[in-house]
Scaffold this active site. Structure first.
Site, PDB file in Angstrom:
ATOM      1  N   ASP A  45     -56.728  26.084 -85.844  1.00 44.17           N
ATOM      2  CA  ASP A  45     -56.638  25.484 -84.509  1.00 44.17           C
ATOM      3  C   ASP A  45     -56.273  26.567 -83.502  1.00 44.17           C
ATOM      4  OD1 ASP A  45     -56.989  22.626 -84.646  1.00 44.17           O
ATOM      5  OD2 ASP A  45     -55.107  22.497 -85.723  1.00 44.17           O
ATOM      6  N   GLU A  74     -62.350  14.256 -76.766  1.00 46.04           N
ATOM      7  CA  GLU A  74     -63.054  13.662 -77.907  1.00 46.04           C
ATOM      8  C   GLU A  74     -63.946  12.507 -77.457  1.00 46.04           C
ATOM      9  OE1 GLU A  74     -59.825  14.664 -81.430  1.00 46.04           O
ATOM     10  OE2 GLU A  74     -59.424  12.917 -80.197  1.00 46.04           O
ATOM     11  N   GLU A 109     -57.031  20.286 -75.937  1.00 40.77           N
ATOM     12  CA  GLU A 109     -56.179  19.409 -76.743  1.00 40.77           C
ATOM     13  C   GLU A 109     -54.927  20.151 -77.217  1.00 40.77           C
ATOM     14  OE1 GLU A 109     -58.018  17.036 -80.162  1.00 40.77           O
ATOM     15  OE2 GLU A 109     -56.689  18.456 -81.157  1.00 40.77           O
ATOM     16  N   GLU A 110     -55.028  21.455 -77.363  1.00 40.74           N
ATOM     17  CA  GLU A 110     -53.912  22.228 -77.915  1.00 40.74           C
ATOM     18  C   GLU A 110     -52.908  22.708 -76.873  1.00 40.74           C
ATOM     19  OE1 GLU A 110     -53.275  22.276 -80.950  1.00 40.74           O
ATOM     20  OE2 GLU A 110     -55.200  21.561 -81.711  1.00 40.74           O
ATOM     21  N   ASP A 168     -61.748  20.377 -77.319  1.00 40.66           N
ATOM     22  CA  ASP A 168     -60.972  20.227 -78.549  1.00 40.66           C
ATOM     23  C   ASP A 168     -61.406  21.412 -79.407  1.00 40.66           C
ATOM     24  OD1 ASP A 168     -59.904  19.631 -81.007  1.00 40.66           O
ATOM     25  OD2 ASP A 168     -60.671  17.580 -81.098  1.00 40.66           O
ATOM     26  N   LEU A 191     -60.669  22.614 -82.328  1.00 43.16           N
ATOM     27  CA  LEU A 191     -61.012  22.346 -83.725  1.00 43.16           C
ATOM     28  C   LEU A 191     -60.687  20.891 -84.021  1.00 43.16           C
ATOM     29  CD1 LEU A 191     -62.273  24.183 -85.834  1.00 43.16           C
ATOM     30  CD2 LEU A 191     -60.028  24.413 -86.877  1.00 43.16           C
ATOM     31  N   ASP A 192     -61.739  20.096 -84.127  1.00 42.17           N
ATOM     32  CA  ASP A 192     -61.560  18.674 -84.419  1.00 42.17           C
ATOM     33  C   ASP A 192     -61.633  18.466 -85.924  1.00 42.17           C
ATOM     34  OD1 ASP A 192     -61.562  15.779 -83.655  1.00 42.17           O
ATOM     35  OD2 ASP A 192     -63.465  15.870 -84.732  1.00 42.17           O
ATOM     36  N   ASP A 249     -49.461  16.584 -82.976  1.00 48.74           N
ATOM     37  CA  ASP A 249     -50.029  16.836 -84.303  1.00 48.74           C
ATOM     38  C   ASP A 249     -49.619  18.217 -84.793  1.00 48.74           C
ATOM     39  OD1 ASP A 249     -51.478  14.498 -83.842  1.00 48.74           O
ATOM     40  OD2 ASP A 249     -53.081  15.630 -82.885  1.00 48.74           O
TER      41      ASP A 249
HETATM   42  P1  AHG Z   1     -57.855  16.609 -84.418  1.00 48.02           P
HETATM   43  O1  AHG Z   1     -58.101  17.245 -85.751  1.00 48.02           O
HETATM   44  O2  AHG Z   1     -58.548  17.337 -83.304  1.00 48.02           O
HETATM   45  O3  AHG Z   1     -56.418  16.365 -84.132  1.00 48.02           O
HETATM   46  O4  AHG Z   1     -58.555  15.167 -84.402  1.00 48.02           O
HETATM   47  C1  AHG Z   1     -58.405  14.287 -85.474  1.00 48.02           C
HETATM   48  C2  AHG Z   1     -58.975  12.963 -85.071  1.00 48.02           C
HETATM   49  C3  AHG Z   1     -60.472  12.808 -85.261  1.00 48.02           C
HETATM   50  O5  AHG Z   1     -61.175  13.917 -85.627  1.00 48.02           O
HETATM   51  C4  AHG Z   1     -60.596  11.773 -86.344  1.00 48.02           C
HETATM   52  O6  AHG Z   1     -61.661  10.927 -86.061  1.00 48.02           O
HETATM   53  C5  AHG Z   1     -59.294  11.071 -86.326  1.00 48.02           C
HETATM   54  O7  AHG Z   1     -58.361  11.994 -85.872  1.00 48.02           O
HETATM   55  C6  AHG Z   1     -58.913  10.567 -87.683  1.00 48.02           C
HETATM   56  O8  AHG Z   1     -57.810   9.758 -87.557  1.00 48.02           O
HETATM   57  P2  AHG Z   1     -57.185   8.964 -88.807  1.00 48.02           P
HETATM   58  O9  AHG Z   1     -56.681   9.988 -89.751  1.00 48.02           O
HETATM   59  O10 AHG Z   1     -56.113   8.129 -88.158  1.00 48.02           O
HETATM   60  O11 AHG Z   1     -58.283   8.110 -89.370  1.00 48.02           O
HETATM   61 MN    MN Z   2     -59.856  16.193 -82.362  1.00 54.63          MN
HETATM   62 MN    MN Z   3     -58.231  19.401 -82.553  1.00 59.64          MN
END
Ligand code: AHG
Ligand code: MN
Ligand code: MN
Length: 335
Positions: free
Chosen positions: A69, A280, A92-93, A114, A116-117, A63
């Site tokens: 983050d 998560e 996660e990072e 994680d 920053l989710d 990502d």
């Molecule tokens: P992060 O920001 O830590 O990478 O996590 C994002 C995750 C989670 O928070 C969320 O429920 C999901 O990604 C959303 O996914 P979609 O955009 O595919 O719905």
């Molecule tokens: Mn997350």
């Molecule tokens: Mn995250």
């Protein structure tokens, strides 16, 4: 009038219920709450100091990494590397486990997080959060921690929780017995007990899933969501923020179901999952179970999964017991 209880005093009171406790876990959680306050301060002023935007890097799951983050990752590391409570960390990072620097003592716990989710939503000022999970180490005390310390199932957690940096900032925490929520009073910088002994409603009236993926779900998940939308369990609303932390927090307080099923988009045979088990699905599932809910992959309880690698992902069905039980009956083809 109700009592005013800080998270510190709550942790000390919880510790006194466990006569064998050394205070190590309490001190560790205490340190973590300071890291959360520092992250909260930065999240709140992100727009002002031009912290928004991408850091130009990609994390272990591929990502985009935002500056917040990176700030959150660094803050938790700098807070937790020298306290003597941890033998290693995993985030996660970070692709590999995070070692405790040689000059600091190695403790008996391991922290997975994680930092920053929901960070992809941050430019739109949507709630983001931090998720954390604490296991007892399994390797000998005093030595450097290894991956074996991190790769433990949710069922072995000793504590877990999350912080939502939202319209108010809230810490939700469990050390196993119950789940409590603390709201940050920004004027004094303290987390104060605001939601003692959270219990998830046995049924909600909200379903939460990214319906943009509907064409890529398994047929039984599609049938379940169609059934909900046609009024099967009653009149349900759809709510999907796209920050797991915020979607599960709402589910914990109001009830209902949060789903992130496997999608069969790139790999039609096996499908692919989005949410990470260690950072998560595992800790959030454990918290919801402690509050009386269910957290399942569809096939088995999330807390039973033993991770085989640091960035493993799994399908997620989390929420009120009645709602998740109905989903599982559809998923198994029993309805
Ligand atoms: P992060 O920001 O830590 O990478 O996590 C994002 C995750 C989670 O928070 C969320 O429920 C999901 O990604 C959303 O996914 P979609 O955009 O595919 O719905
Ligand atoms: Mn997350
Ligand atoms: Mn995250």
């Amino acid at each position: 009038m109700s009592q005013i209880v800080s998270v510190q005093r709550h942790l000390l009171a919880t510790q006194s219920n466990h006569p064998d406790a050394t205070g190590d876990l309490t001190a560790l959680l205490w340190d973590l709450t300071l890291a959360f306050k520092l992250i909260n301060a930065e999240v709140n002023k992100a727009g002002l100091v031009n912290l928004y935007g991408l850091d130009g890097d990609r994390n272990a799951s591929g990502d985009d990494v935002t500056k917040l983050d990176r700030f959150s990752q660094d803050t938790i590391f700098r807070m937790m590397d020298h306290g003597g409570h941890l033998c290693c960390m995993a985030s996660e990072e970070e692709r590999e486990i995070i070692r405790i620097p040689a000059e600091y003592p190695k403790g008996k716990y391991v922290l997975s997080y994680d930092p920053l989710d929901g960070s992809s939503n941050i430019d739109a000022n949507v709630s983001v959060g931090t998720i954390f999970a604490i296991h007892h180490r399994v390797t000998p005390e005093g030595t450097d921690g290894t991956e074996a310390d991190v790769l433990q199932p949710g069922s072995a957690l000793v504590a877990a929780g999350y912080v939502v940096y939202g319209s108010s900032t809230m810490l939700v925490l469990s050390t196993g017995d119950r789940v409590d929520g603390f709201t940050l009073d920004p004027s004094v910088g303290e987390f104060l007990l605001s939601h003692p002994n959270i219990r998830i409603p046995s049924r909600g009236a909200i379903y939460s899933v990214n319906e943009g993926n509907e064409n890529f779900w398994d047929a039984n998940t599609r049938r379940y969501v169609q059934w909900v939308k046609s009024g099967g369990p009653g009149a349900y609303k759809a709510r999907y923020i796209g920050s797991m932390i915020a979607d599960v927090h709402r589910t914990l307080l109001y009830g209902g179901i949060f789903l992130y099923p496997r999608t069969f988009r790139k790999d039609p045979a096996n499908g692919e999952c989005k949410l990470r088990l260690l950072y998560e699905a595992g800790p959030m599932g454990w918290i919801v179970e402690r509050a009386g809910g269910i957290a399942s992959t569809g096939e088995r309880p999330i807390v039973d999964l033993v991770p085989t690698h640091l960035h493993e992902r799994c399908p997620v069905a989390i929420g009120s017991p009645d709602d998740v039980a109905e989903y599982l009956a559809f998923y198994r083809g029993e309805r």
